[in-house]
Design a protein around this motif. Structure first.
Motif, PDB file in Angstrom:
ATOM      1  N   THR A   1     -16.268 -61.616  41.465  1.00 17.59           N
ATOM      2  CA  THR A   1     -16.541 -60.962  42.745  1.00 17.59           C
ATOM      3  C   THR A   1     -17.060 -59.550  42.514  1.00 17.59           C
ATOM      4  O   THR A   1     -17.632 -58.932  43.416  1.00 17.59           O
ATOM      5  N   LEU A   2     -16.853 -59.051  41.318  1.00 12.98           N
ATOM      6  CA  LEU A   2     -17.258 -57.705  40.931  1.00 12.98           C
ATOM      7  C   LEU A   2     -18.589 -57.801  40.194  1.00 12.98           C
ATOM      8  O   LEU A   2     -18.644 -58.012  38.981  1.00 12.98           O
ATOM      9  N   PHE A   3     -19.701 -57.666  40.967  1.00 12.42           N
ATOM     10  CA  PHE A   3     -21.029 -57.857  40.384  1.00 12.42           C
ATOM     11  C   PHE A   3     -22.061 -57.238  41.332  1.00 12.42           C
ATOM     12  O   PHE A   3     -21.906 -57.319  42.551  1.00 12.42           O
ATOM     13  N   PRO A   4     -23.115 -56.627  40.799  1.00  8.94           N
ATOM     14  CA  PRO A   4     -24.113 -55.998  41.675  1.00  8.94           C
ATOM     15  C   PRO A   4     -24.855 -57.021  42.546  1.00  8.94           C
ATOM     16  O   PRO A   4     -25.004 -58.189  42.187  1.00  8.94           O
ATOM     17  N   ASN A   5     -25.293 -56.563  43.706  1.00  9.10           N
ATOM     18  CA  ASN A   5     -26.183 -57.350  44.564  1.00  9.10           C
ATOM     19  C   ASN A   5     -27.106 -56.381  45.286  1.00  9.10           C
ATOM     20  O   ASN A   5     -26.993 -55.161  45.108  1.00  9.10           O
ATOM     21  N   THR A   6     -28.016 -56.871  46.080  1.00  9.56           N
ATOM     22  CA  THR A   6     -28.997 -55.984  46.718  1.00  9.56           C
ATOM     23  C   THR A   6     -28.351 -55.016  47.701  1.00  9.56           C
ATOM     24  O   THR A   6     -28.885 -53.932  47.944  1.00  9.56           O
ATOM     25  N   ALA A   7     -27.220 -55.388  48.275  1.00 15.23           N
ATOM     26  CA  ALA A   7     -26.525 -54.491  49.205  1.00 15.23           C
ATOM     27  C   ALA A   7     -25.688 -53.450  48.467  1.00 15.23           C
ATOM     28  O   ALA A   7     -25.464 -52.354  48.972  1.00 15.23           O
ATOM     29  N   GLN A   8     -25.217 -53.812  47.261  1.00 13.89           N
ATOM     30  CA  GLN A   8     -24.370 -52.928  46.459  1.00 13.89           C
ATOM     31  C   GLN A   8     -24.881 -52.948  45.014  1.00 13.89           C
ATOM     32  O   GLN A   8     -24.277 -53.561  44.138  1.00 13.89           O
ATOM     33  N   PRO A   9     -25.988 -52.280  44.746  1.00 20.71           N
ATOM     34  CA  PRO A   9     -26.639 -52.404  43.437  1.00 20.71           C
ATOM     35  C   PRO A   9     -25.867 -51.812  42.270  1.00 20.71           C
ATOM     36  O   PRO A   9     -26.145 -52.153  41.116  1.00 20.71           O
TER      37      PRO A   9
ATOM     38  N   PRO B   1     -15.700 -63.815  59.690  1.00 19.70           N
ATOM     39  CA  PRO B   1     -16.308 -64.753  60.645  1.00 19.70           C
ATOM     40  C   PRO B   1     -17.472 -64.159  61.424  1.00 19.70           C
ATOM     41  O   PRO B   1     -18.441 -64.854  61.742  1.00 19.70           O
ATOM     42  N   LEU B   2     -17.384 -62.855  61.721  1.00 19.94           N
ATOM     43  CA  LEU B   2     -18.475 -62.172  62.413  1.00 19.94           C
ATOM     44  C   LEU B   2     -18.968 -61.057  61.508  1.00 19.94           C
ATOM     45  O   LEU B   2     -18.282 -60.045  61.312  1.00 19.94           O
ATOM     46  N   ALA B   3     -20.143 -61.235  60.915  1.00 24.11           N
ATOM     47  CA  ALA B   3     -20.668 -60.290  59.923  1.00 24.11           C
ATOM     48  C   ALA B   3     -21.425 -59.164  60.614  1.00 24.11           C
ATOM     49  O   ALA B   3     -22.619 -59.275  60.892  1.00 24.11           O
ATOM     50  N   LEU B   4     -20.713 -58.075  60.899  1.00 20.01           N
ATOM     51  CA  LEU B   4     -21.321 -56.910  61.533  1.00 20.01           C
ATOM     52  C   LEU B   4     -21.298 -55.724  60.576  1.00 20.01           C
ATOM     53  O   LEU B   4     -20.588 -55.732  59.578  1.00 20.01           O
ATOM     54  N   GLY B   5     -22.059 -54.687  60.915  1.00 15.22           N
ATOM     55  CA  GLY B   5     -22.052 -53.472  60.116  1.00 15.22           C
ATOM     56  C   GLY B   5     -22.464 -53.734  58.680  1.00 15.22           C
ATOM     57  O   GLY B   5     -23.482 -54.377  58.411  1.00 15.22           O
ATOM     58  N   ARG B   6     -21.658 -53.223  57.736  1.00 16.34           N
ATOM     59  CA  ARG B   6     -21.998 -53.385  56.323  1.00 16.34           C
ATOM     60  C   ARG B   6     -21.979 -54.842  55.897  1.00 16.34           C
ATOM     61  O   ARG B   6     -22.664 -55.225  54.946  1.00 16.34           O
ATOM     62  N   TYR B   7     -21.228 -55.683  56.616  1.00 18.64           N
ATOM     63  CA  TYR B   7     -21.182 -57.103  56.256  1.00 18.64           C
ATOM     64  C   TYR B   7     -22.492 -57.817  56.607  1.00 18.64           C
ATOM     65  O   TYR B   7     -22.846 -58.811  55.986  1.00 18.64           O
ATOM     66  N   ARG B   8     -23.211 -57.294  57.590  1.00 15.09           N
ATOM     67  CA  ARG B   8     -24.505 -57.884  57.919  1.00 15.09           C
ATOM     68  C   ARG B   8     -25.474 -57.699  56.747  1.00 15.09           C
ATOM     69  O   ARG B   8     -26.197 -58.617  56.364  1.00 15.09           O
ATOM     70  N   VAL B   9     -25.473 -56.489  56.176  1.00 12.34           N
ATOM     71  CA  VAL B   9     -26.325 -56.217  55.015  1.00 12.34           C
ATOM     72  C   VAL B   9     -25.878 -57.059  53.827  1.00 12.34           C
ATOM     73  O   VAL B   9     -26.690 -57.609  53.081  1.00 12.34           O
ATOM     74  N   LEU B  10     -24.555 -57.193  53.666  1.00  4.98           N
ATOM     75  CA  LEU B  10     -24.021 -57.969  52.555  1.00  4.98           C
ATOM     76  C   LEU B  10     -24.388 -59.444  52.688  1.00  4.98           C
ATOM     77  O   LEU B  10     -24.656 -60.122  51.691  1.00  4.98           O
TER      78      LEU B  10
END
Length: 295
Positions: A12-20, A51-60
């Protein structure tokens, strides 16, 4: 020539485009394993979304896609996340989301080992995957996964069960290994595996003019006589930046550079104002390693 073996690394600890920069040390270590050894690495980086991806979760949510990164294939299945209250559920939810993919990948090209890059929730999830595939698994402890989750009864139970079942248990330092043993893990089963260091990027630069260059790069009025303190890490409570800000009140010729971003930035700025050092605390945000120090 050594036979190539395959490892399925769950992290779960790995870079992605939202958290490079998130878990970049995991990515770089696996990249080196892939590049420099006879192990072939395939990564599953589960993305937790409510269940509802808002805010930073939308980017994630937009980052939850499969890619080729760091010389490896990275899969990003989504698991259901209940922020702040779902900690005890996460290992099972991750395993449920990951298992169909793990079975498919294993059928296409069998793995020799399942690897967890964080002890909780990754470790118990990797244990479930390994059992399902009939494979051994290893698990690595990095700090908060032991100290934070080990302080909770359900977390401690899961950590101990995982360590007992694992074929290999790793820790990033001797002190952490000792803490794991104090928690109840078999100390002789724990191998210390230090995090690597890229010495081309991170090296001493103690020479005349460095402070001037540092000040110019980040717009900070640094004098040659100033003592410069730097913390590098997410701006979250357990990283302890608040202790350094409080200490700064007694270091009249010192400036503090905070490298990183996180939920505690507002409270840390408030603390700096409260203790009268706001003009000597500088928030630099999340930076690429090549900028530390500027070259």
């Amino acid at each position: 020539m050594a036979k190539t073996r395959r490892v399925l690394s769950l992290s779960t600890l790995f870079p992605n485009t939202a958290q490079p920069r998130f878990g970049i040390f995991v990515a770089k270590s696996l990249e080196a394993l892939q590049r420099d050894t006879h192990w072939d690495v395939e990564v599953i980086n589960p993305i937790g979304l409510p269940p509802l991806a808002l805010g930073r979760y939308r980017v994630l949510s937009e980052a939850a896609c499969d890619t080729q990164e760091f010389g490896m294939t990275v899969h990003r299945p989504v698991f259901r996340l209940l922020p702040k209250i779902g900690g005890r559920l996460n290992p099972g939810l991750i395993a449920r989301a990951v298992l169909p993919l793990a079975r498919e990948l294993h059928a296409q090209q069998p793995f020799d080992l399942v690897d967890a890059q964080f002890f909780y929730p990754d470790g118990p999830a990797a244990m479930a995957v390994a059992r399902d595939l009939g494979l051994p698994f290893s698990v690595k402890a990095r700090g908060a996964d032991i100290h934070f989750w080990g302080a909770r009864a359900y977390g401690r139970d899961a950590l101990l069960e995982t360590a007992d079942a694992a074929a290999g248990v790793l820790a990033v330092c001797e002190t952490l290994a000792d803490d794991m043993a104090e928690l109840g893990m078999a100390r002789d089963k724990i191998t210390v595996h230090y995090t690597g260091l890229d010495r081309d990027l991170f090296r001493p630069m103690d020479h005349v003019g460095l402070k001037k260059r540092l000040g110019e790069s980040f717009g900070i009025p640094l004098a040659a006589s100033d003592t410069v303190l730097v913390t590098v890490g997410a701006l979250i409570e357990r990283k302890g930046q608040a202790f350094v800000i409080k200490a700064l009140a007694d270091l009249t010729n010192a400036r503090l550079l905070l490298v990183g971003a996180g939920a505690d930035e507002t409270s840390l700025r408030g603390l700096a104002r409260q203790v009268g050092v706001a003009d000597r605390v500088h928030f630099l945000g999340s930076l690429e390693p090549a900028l530390l120090p500027p070259s």
